[in-house]
Scaffold this motif. Sequence first.
Motif, mmCIF file in Angstrom:
data_model
loop_
_atom_site.group_PDB
_atom_site.id
_atom_site.type_symbol
_atom_site.label_atom_id
_atom_site.label_comp_id
_atom_site.label_asym_id
_atom_site.label_seq_id
_atom_site.Cartn_x
_atom_site.Cartn_y
_atom_site.Cartn_z
ATOM 1 N N GLY A 193 0.797 -1.210 0.000
ATOM 2 C CA GLY A 193 0.000 0.000 0.000
ATOM 3 C C GLY A 193 0.835 1.267 0.000
ATOM 4 O O GLY A 193 2.009 1.268 -0.360
ATOM 5 N N ILE A 194 0.210 2.362 0.439
ATOM 6 C CA ILE A 194 0.850 3.676 0.489
ATOM 7 C C ILE A 194 1.254 3.948 1.932
ATOM 8 O O ILE A 194 0.487 3.696 2.872
ATOM 9 N N TRP A 195 2.476 4.473 2.127
ATOM 10 C CA TRP A 195 3.063 4.664 3.450
ATOM 11 C C TRP A 195 3.575 6.085 3.596
ATOM 12 O O TRP A 195 3.788 6.792 2.613
ATOM 13 N N THR A 196 3.810 6.482 4.856
ATOM 14 C CA THR A 196 4.533 7.708 5.150
ATOM 15 C C THR A 196 5.493 7.422 6.299
ATOM 16 O O THR A 196 5.420 6.366 6.941
ATOM 17 N N LEU A 197 6.414 8.351 6.547
ATOM 18 C CA LEU A 197 7.312 8.250 7.686
ATOM 19 C C LEU A 197 6.821 9.198 8.765
ATOM 20 O O LEU A 197 6.522 10.364 8.497
ATOM 21 N N ASP A 198 6.774 8.697 10.004
ATOM 22 C CA ASP A 198 6.226 9.515 11.079
ATOM 23 C C ASP A 198 6.840 9.069 12.404
ATOM 24 O O ASP A 198 7.353 7.960 12.537
ATOM 25 N N GLY A 199 6.805 9.957 13.385
ATOM 26 C CA GLY A 199 7.265 9.627 14.725
ATOM 27 C C GLY A 199 8.694 10.042 14.976
ATOM 28 O O GLY A 199 9.391 10.550 14.096
ATOM 29 N N THR A 200 9.150 9.849 16.211
ATOM 30 C CA THR A 200 10.526 10.124 16.631
ATOM 31 C C THR A 200 11.038 8.934 17.415
ATOM 32 O O THR A 200 10.560 8.674 18.518
ATOM 33 N N PRO A 201 11.984 8.155 16.868
ATOM 34 C CA PRO A 201 12.523 8.290 15.516
ATOM 35 C C PRO A 201 11.486 7.910 14.463
ATOM 36 O O PRO A 201 10.512 7.235 14.775
ATOM 37 N N GLU A 202 11.729 8.374 13.245
ATOM 38 C CA GLU A 202 10.781 8.111 12.166
ATOM 39 C C GLU A 202 10.686 6.616 11.872
ATOM 40 O O GLU A 202 11.690 5.913 11.827
ATOM 41 N N ARG A 203 9.465 6.168 11.665
ATOM 42 C CA ARG A 203 9.206 4.797 11.247
ATOM 43 C C ARG A 203 8.121 4.810 10.172
ATOM 44 O O ARG A 203 7.283 5.713 10.134
ATOM 45 N N PRO A 204 8.087 3.788 9.310
ATOM 46 C CA PRO A 204 7.018 3.717 8.311
ATOM 47 C C PRO A 204 5.658 3.485 8.945
ATOM 48 O O PRO A 204 5.520 2.693 9.889
ATOM 49 N N VAL A 205 4.661 4.178 8.435
ATOM 50 C CA VAL A 205 3.277 4.026 8.880
ATOM 51 C C VAL A 205 2.424 3.753 7.650
ATOM 52 O O VAL A 205 2.438 4.532 6.683
ATOM 53 N N LEU A 206 1.705 2.626 7.649
ATOM 54 C CA LEU A 206 0.827 2.293 6.537
ATOM 55 C C LEU A 206 -0.421 3.171 6.591
ATOM 56 O O LEU A 206 -1.137 3.191 7.587
ATOM 57 N N LEU A 207 -0.676 3.896 5.502
ATOM 58 C CA LEU A 207 -1.838 4.791 5.451
ATOM 59 C C LEU A 207 -3.059 4.097 4.888
ATOM 60 O O LEU A 207 -4.176 4.316 5.356
ATOM 61 N N ALA A 208 -2.860 3.267 3.862
ATOM 62 C CA ALA A 208 -3.991 2.563 3.262
ATOM 63 C C ALA A 208 -3.453 1.413 2.420
ATOM 64 O O ALA A 208 -2.430 1.558 1.749
ATOM 65 N N PRO A 209 -4.123 0.266 2.455
ATOM 66 C CA PRO A 209 -3.738 -0.815 1.543
ATOM 67 C C PRO A 209 -4.104 -0.414 0.117
ATOM 68 O O PRO A 209 -5.218 0.031 -0.148
ATOM 69 N N ALA A 210 -3.167 -0.547 -0.779
ATOM 70 C CA ALA A 210 -3.409 -0.150 -2.159
ATOM 71 C C ALA A 210 -2.387 -0.830 -3.050
ATOM 72 O O ALA A 210 -1.267 -1.124 -2.624
ATOM 73 N N TYR A 211 -2.769 -1.080 -4.276
ATOM 74 C CA TYR A 211 -1.846 -1.603 -5.279
ATOM 75 C C TYR A 211 -1.679 -0.519 -6.330
ATOM 76 O O TYR A 211 -2.623 -0.158 -7.030
#
Length: 916
Positions: A193-211
Motif C-alpha cells: 500500500g501507500i506509506w509515510t514516515l512519522d514519529g521520533t525516531p521516524e518509522r514507516p506508517v501504513l496509510l492505506a492498503p493499495a496496489y
Amino acid sequence: MPRRPRHRLLPLSPLMLSVALGCSGPAPEQDASGPPTSESQPLSRSVKHSPPPGLRPSLMKDIQVGEEPLPWSGGLSQLPMPSAATDSAAYFLVYNGLAGSELWKTDGTPEGTRLVRQFIDSGGNGGIQPSLAAVRDNVYLTVYDENLGARILKSDGTPEGTVAIQQPAEGPVTYPSELTACNDRVFFRTYEGIWTLDGTPERPVLLAPAYIFPEEEPRNSRILCAEGTLFFVDTANSDFDAALWKTDGTPEGTVRLASLGYVSMMRYPVLLAAGSRVFVNTSDLWQGTLWTSDGTPEGTVQLEGIDPDQPLTAHATAGGNLFFSILDYSSRTVSLWKSDGTRTQKVVDLPDALQYPVPTGVSGGNTVLFSAFNGHLMRSDGTPEGTFTLQNNLSLHEEPQWNSSALLPDGRLLFSPNDQLWVTDGSVAGTTPFLTAQGQGLYAPTNLTRIGNRVVFWAHGDLHGMEPWVTDGTPGGTRLLQDTYRADDSDPQTLTDVAGTLFFSAWNTEHGFGLWKSDGTTEGTTLVKELGMERWQRIPTLTSVDGTLFFFRESDSSLWKSDGTEAGTSSLRGFRSIDKKWLTPLGSTVFFSASADTTVGTELWKTDGTIEGTVLVKDICPGSGGSSIANPTRLGDTLFFAAYDGVHGYELWKSDGSAAGTVLVKDLVPGTGGSTPSGGLAVGTALFFTADNGIHGAELWKTNGTAEGTVLVKDIYPGQFSSKIHDMVELGGTLFFTADDGVHGREMWKSDGTPEGTALVLDITPGADSAFIDSSWNSDRPSRLYALGGTLFFAADDGVHGYEPWKSDGTAAGTVLLRDVLPGPENSGAHLAPFVSVGQGPVAFSASDGVSGLELWTTDGTTAGTRRFADLYEGPASASPLQLTVSGSRLFFVADDGEHGRELWSVKKGAFHHQP
C-alpha cells in the motif's frame, strides 16, 4: 579538485540538500564481542594505520595514461531516475559497478561536488527503482542489497548522519519505492500500500492498503503531490476498477475520492497537476477519458465536452491548464485543447503532421511544448495565435522521464528533444541547440534540476560519458561538475602467478589488448604480447603448466601459449567455438572444451603445448551436438567432469587423456534424464561433487572413480529437495562447504565422507535465515570459504552485523566473527574479494567501514588485529582493491587511487607483519 574513481558508474538521480560533507576524527575500533549495533546507529571512523615508506602499496605502472575519449554514439546512455530539489544544493546517486551505489552532493560547483557515502554491494535493484526525496534539510533514499533487501535511509549530508530508517514494530517493510516529498513529509509505496514516515525516531506508517501499478515504471507514476496533498491511483482489484485517493499523511486523512473504472497500463502520464487540482488520464489508444479533482469526492468528475470515442493524448500542464490533443476519426484532423478543470475548450486545429502526437509534453511557465513522433515541435500558451511550430525536425521523447526541462534564470527553457540539450525563449529564432563554450553539444540530457541561479543535469558530452553538468544559461557558465566515469584505466584482469612472476591481461590505447607480466617493479611490469585492438576482449582463464602459460583469445576462439616473452607467445590453433571458462592442467597436459568444425560439437580436447599435440580426446556425443562438458576436477592422474553422450543424459565422466580411457563413471539416473553433476573437489582419495539422482534432489556424493565407489554421502535436505551445496574447500583432510538443510538456511557444513561425519558446523544466522548468499546456481564461481594456514576465513552474515569477516577451526566454538567492520546490519564488502594469506599469519582482504570506502584490510585472526591496512583512495570513495593475488614476495591487486584509474598495484608481504 580530487579525482573520482574510473569505475563503471551509472547515474541514477540527482537530488537536493544543503548540508556540507563533514569529516569526523577517528573513533575507537569496535570490538566484535560488543553489543549489536542498532539499525540507525551512525557510522564511526576506524583508526587509520599507515605503513612506513617502503611497506606501502605502490602502483606498478599506469598502463593506460590519459583518458580514452567517449564520443556520443547516438543511443540512450542510461535510464534516469526521479529527482527533487531545494534551493541550495543537490544530491544524486551513481552506481559503482565494483563497490555499490554512492550518494553524492553538489552545490552547483565542481569544488563543491563530493561523495557523501558509499553503500557497499548495493548493485541490484531487487525489482524496484532507486529514488530520492528531500524534506527540509534531509534527503531520503532507497538502497538495495542482497541480504538486507530494499531499505530507506535518511541523510543530513554527512557519512555519520546517513542512517537507516527503523522498521515498524509489526515487521519489516518490503520493497519501498517511489519516495515522494509532499507537505514536509515523505511518502512511498510498497506492494502492500501507500506509506509515510512519522514519529521520533521516524518509522514507516501504513496509510492505506493499495496496489499502485506499475512497480518498476516511474514514467507511468500514479503518485503525485499537488500543493501539499498526495494523490494516488489504486488498482488493487484490477485496472478495470481503479480508484483515485488522496492523503494528508494520516490514516484518517487518507480517503477514496472516486471510482475511475478502467485505467490503461499502456498510456502515460496518468496523473498531472495544475496548482492544487489534479487531472487523471484514463484514456487508451482507442478512446479518450479525462478526470479532474479538487481533492473532494464531489469535485472528482469526468471532464465534460470530450467525445470518449475519440483518441486523446495528454501533454502537460501550464498556467493552471491541462493541454491535450484529440484526433477526430471522421475528418482525420487533430486539435489542441485545454482545461482548468471547470472549463474545457478547444484551442486550435493542429497541422496534419501532428496526427501522431507524442503522449508527453514539456511545460515552461505558461507555455507547453509538444510534438509528433516524426518531429514537428510546437508550443502553445493556450491561445490560437500563441500556438505555432518551433521546429519541423524536433521531437520530444515518448517516455516522460527523458523529457527533462528547467527554467533558466533569464526565463528561457532548457529541454531535451532528439536526445540533445536545446534552449528556447518561445520563439522560432530563439529555439536552438544549447552548446558549451567549446561548441560541443550535450546529449541524452536528463534530471534537469534548478539550484538557485543554476541548473544541474546529467548529459553525455563529446569527450565524456554520462556525467553531471551545471549551467547558468550561458556557454561560458556551462561546465562538467565531476567526471565520475573516466576511461583512463587499463582494467587488469585474470591475475595469475607463474613461478614468482605475475601475468595478467590489460588494455591501453597504444597497444590495445594484450598479455602483460610484472615482477613487482615498475620497470619489470611490461607488455608480453599485443593480442588485438578490441576493447571488449578478455583473457578469461590463464593456466600454468611447467612454466608455460596457456590461454584463450576470445576474438577468434584461438588457444595460445606463452613462455613470458613476445617471441615465445603464439597461437597453437583456432577453433570454431571454445568454452572459455576453463583450462585444466593434469600433469604436463592441459584439457579444455572446444569445437574445431561443424562436424563435431564442443568436446574434450587436450594439448601438450605443441600444434601437433593439440588434439581431440574423444567425441563423447557423436555428431555436431556437443557433450556440454563442465565442472572439470582433478583427482590423482584422472580428470573428472560432467558430460552428455546422447544416451545416458548429463552424468559424471572421467578421462586419463586417451579416447579409450574417457568413460562414463556411473549412470546415476538411468536413461536420458541425467543427474547433472556439479561442483567437485578432491579430498584425499575421494572426489566430492553434487548430483541429483531423481530421489534425493541435488545432494553430496563422492567417488573413487569406480561405479561401485560412487555413492551418496548424505541427503542433507531430506526428500526431493536440493541442499544447494557450494563453496567446497578442504582443510586438514575434511571437506567444508555451504548448504541449506531446509531448517537452518544456507550455513557452513563439513564432511569426512560418511553420513554420520557430515554435519552442520554452526548455525551462524539462527533459524531459517542464511549466513551465506545462495550462489549455488553459479557452479563456475569459486568457493567463498578460504583455507589459509589451518584456519577457514570467510564472509558471513549473522543477521545482526551484515556480511563481515569470520574465521573457523571447523568447530562450532571456533567459528567466530573477527570484527564488525561496518557497524550495524550493512555489508562491509568483505565478500567481494578473496581472503589471501600473505605470509605466516596475516591474511589480506577488502572491506569498508562505511566512512572510508572499500579498501585493503588485514587480519591476524584476532579482533584487535583486524584493521584497515591502507586507504589508497582517501575519504569515503573506494579504491576497490580486487583480484588479490600473491606472486613471489608481493601481494598484487587491481585498484583505483583516484588519480590513475584501475591499474595494477602491489605491496610486500612483509608489510603485513608491521605492527602499527
